[in-house]
Motif scaffolding. Structure first.
Motif, PDB file in Angstrom:
ATOM      1  N   LEU A 157     -37.681 -20.496  53.680  1.00  0.00           N
ATOM      2  CA  LEU A 157     -38.440 -21.374  54.563  1.00  0.00           C
ATOM      3  C   LEU A 157     -38.118 -21.083  56.027  1.00  0.00           C
ATOM      4  O   LEU A 157     -36.990 -20.740  56.379  1.00  0.00           O
ATOM      5  N   ALA A 158     -39.133 -21.229  56.867  1.00  0.00           N
ATOM      6  CA  ALA A 158     -38.976 -21.077  58.315  1.00  0.00           C
ATOM      7  C   ALA A 158     -39.330 -22.392  58.981  1.00  0.00           C
ATOM      8  O   ALA A 158     -40.142 -23.171  58.471  1.00  0.00           O
ATOM      9  N   LEU A 159     -38.727 -22.639  60.143  1.00  0.00           N
ATOM     10  CA  LEU A 159     -38.931 -23.896  60.860  1.00  0.00           C
ATOM     11  C   LEU A 159     -39.976 -23.743  61.957  1.00  0.00           C
ATOM     12  O   LEU A 159     -39.918 -22.798  62.743  1.00  0.00           O
ATOM     13  N   GLN A 160     -40.916 -24.677  62.010  1.00  0.00           N
ATOM     14  CA  GLN A 160     -41.813 -24.751  63.162  1.00  0.00           C
ATOM     15  C   GLN A 160     -41.055 -25.471  64.279  1.00  0.00           C
ATOM     16  O   GLN A 160     -40.443 -26.514  64.043  1.00  0.00           O
ATOM     17  N   ASP A 161     -41.079 -24.908  65.502  1.00  0.00           N
ATOM     18  CA  ASP A 161     -40.319 -25.552  66.573  1.00  0.00           C
ATOM     19  C   ASP A 161     -40.929 -26.908  66.899  1.00  0.00           C
ATOM     20  O   ASP A 161     -42.134 -27.127  66.756  1.00  0.00           O
ATOM     21  N   THR A 162     -40.076 -27.843  67.341  1.00  0.00           N
ATOM     22  CA  THR A 162     -40.517 -29.222  67.556  1.00  0.00           C
ATOM     23  C   THR A 162     -41.554 -29.329  68.668  1.00  0.00           C
ATOM     24  O   THR A 162     -42.401 -30.225  68.652  1.00  0.00           O
ATOM     25  N   ARG A 163     -41.503 -28.422  69.636  1.00  0.00           N
ATOM     26  CA  ARG A 163     -42.505 -28.444  70.715  1.00  0.00           C
ATOM     27  C   ARG A 163     -43.900 -28.211  70.130  1.00  0.00           C
ATOM     28  O   ARG A 163     -44.857 -28.918  70.476  1.00  0.00           O
ATOM     29  N   THR A 164     -44.010 -27.225  69.236  1.00  0.00           N
ATOM     30  CA  THR A 164     -45.300 -26.945  68.599  1.00  0.00           C
ATOM     31  C   THR A 164     -45.727 -28.117  67.726  1.00  0.00           C
ATOM     32  O   THR A 164     -46.894 -28.535  67.745  1.00  0.00           O
ATOM     33  N   THR A 165     -44.789 -28.645  66.945  1.00  0.00           N
ATOM     34  CA  THR A 165     -45.102 -29.771  66.058  1.00  0.00           C
ATOM     35  C   THR A 165     -45.648 -30.957  66.846  1.00  0.00           C
ATOM     36  O   THR A 165     -46.708 -31.510  66.526  1.00  0.00           O
ATOM     37  N   ASN A 166     -44.942 -31.357  67.885  1.00  0.00           N
ATOM     38  CA  ASN A 166     -45.348 -32.535  68.645  1.00  0.00           C
ATOM     39  C   ASN A 166     -46.635 -32.297  69.429  1.00  0.00           C
ATOM     40  O   ASN A 166     -47.451 -33.215  69.598  1.00  0.00           O
ATOM     41  N   SER A 167     -46.838 -31.060  69.898  1.00  0.00           N
ATOM     42  CA  SER A 167     -48.066 -30.734  70.606  1.00  0.00           C
ATOM     43  C   SER A 167     -49.276 -30.843  69.678  1.00  0.00           C
ATOM     44  O   SER A 167     -50.317 -31.425  70.036  1.00  0.00           O
ATOM     45  N   ARG A 168     -49.152 -30.296  68.467  1.00  0.00           N
ATOM     46  CA  ARG A 168     -50.273 -30.343  67.520  1.00  0.00           C
ATOM     47  C   ARG A 168     -50.520 -31.754  67.004  1.00  0.00           C
ATOM     48  O   ARG A 168     -51.672 -32.136  66.762  1.00  0.00           O
ATOM     49  N   LEU A 169     -49.460 -32.521  66.850  1.00  0.00           N
ATOM     50  CA  LEU A 169     -49.651 -33.919  66.456  1.00  0.00           C
ATOM     51  C   LEU A 169     -50.403 -34.686  67.539  1.00  0.00           C
ATOM     52  O   LEU A 169     -51.303 -35.492  67.242  1.00  0.00           O
TER      53      LEU A 169
END
Length: 289
Positions: A157-169
């Motif tokens: 498994l690889a992690l999506q960085d939190t900046r990308t996660t919060n931006s897309r949310l």
């Protein structure tokens, strides 16, 4: 005289071009159509190292996730995986900025296999019903950092960085207040991930008294060889706030919930919820010891 004027004009033009070039950013276009602006520092054998505008922290992205880099001087570097790009660059720019399509729908992303996102957590005071945005993000970053530290334990498994996660949310209209209003399928399409880690912290508060006695102990010997003990001094009492937490961790693969456990930490300090999370995260099916 004219020669000096021409030289001065030429120098001004060169200076203008140089300043314009400094204002530009390099552009990284990922295979899923995301556009990242910043400064590319290194193009290594397997990774690209870059910084976001106005930041000094170095970020690393695998070249297998990158379609193209457009450098600020105009040079372009295309990678062999570029044919996999889900969107052309123009559409990708619109999606990265959160624009809607002709039907008014929010941008969605193709689900990337073995990619995992850690969502902001629900952090709720049960007495008031208040949600804490700061604690929500703190818990999200705590879990993300735990998985980064133990990346070898969660392979492949690889992690999506939190900046990308919060931006897309944010583009999808999702925040820490309304996470539970969206289905897992909707969240996966909004984030482009196969795995989602979700958590919740609920708590109540109370007061705890701590007493301490300070003084002297005097012993006097009696004729019958027994001692007469006298204690003199003062007792001090201090009051502190105690926290009673309950922590929940849930993990989804596609739309299926593959893990759901809760735990109450042993301590009652304001940060005791962290130890409960670490205990649960080490016992999930994606964590290999």
């Amino acid at each position: 005289m004219k020669t000096i004027q021409y030289l001065t004009l030429a120098l001004l033009m060169l200076l203008t071009v140089s300043l314009q070039a400094q204002d530009k950013n390099d552009i990284i276009i990922t295979n899923d159509g995301k556009v990242i602006q910043g400064q590319v520092l290194k193009v290594q054998e397997e990774n690209v190292v870059f910084t976001y505008p106005g930041e000094a922290i170095e970020n690393t992205m695998s070249k297998s996730n990158i379609s193209k880099i457009v450098f600020k001087n105009g040079r372009e570097q295309t990678f062999s995986q570029g044919a996999k790009a889900a969107q052309p660059p123009a559409e990708a720019v619109g999606a990265a900025r959160g624009t809607e399509n002709a039907a008014g729908e929010k941008p969605t992303f193709k689900v990337e296999q073995n990619m995992m996102a850690v969502l902001p957590l629900m952090f709720v005071n049960q007495e008031t019903g208040e949600l804490s945005e700061q604690n929500s993000k703190n818990a999200q970053h705590m879990i993300h950092e735990f998985y980064e530290k133990h990346s070898t334990n969660i392979r492949p498994l690889a992690l999506q960085d939190t900046r990308t996660t919060n931006s897309r949310l944010r583009e999808a209209g999702v925040n820490y207040n309304n996470l539970d209003e969206y289905s897992i399928e909707d969240l996966q399409r909004a984030l482009g991930v196969e795995y989602i880690v979700f958590g919740e912290v609920t708590y109540t508060t109370g007061q705890s008294n701590i007493s301490s006695t300070y003084g002297n102990v005097d012993q006097k010997k009696k004729s019958d060889n027994k001692s007469d003990t006298k204690v003199s001094g003062s007792t001090y009492s201090t009051e502190r706030t105690k926290f009673d937490y309950k922590v929940v961790v849930e993990i989804y693969k596609n739309k299926d919930k593959i893990y759901s456990k809760s735990r109450e930490p042993f301590g009652d300090t304001d940060d005791s919820w962290q130890s409960a999370f670490e205990y649960l995260l080490k016992r999930t099916p994606i964590y290999q010891k």
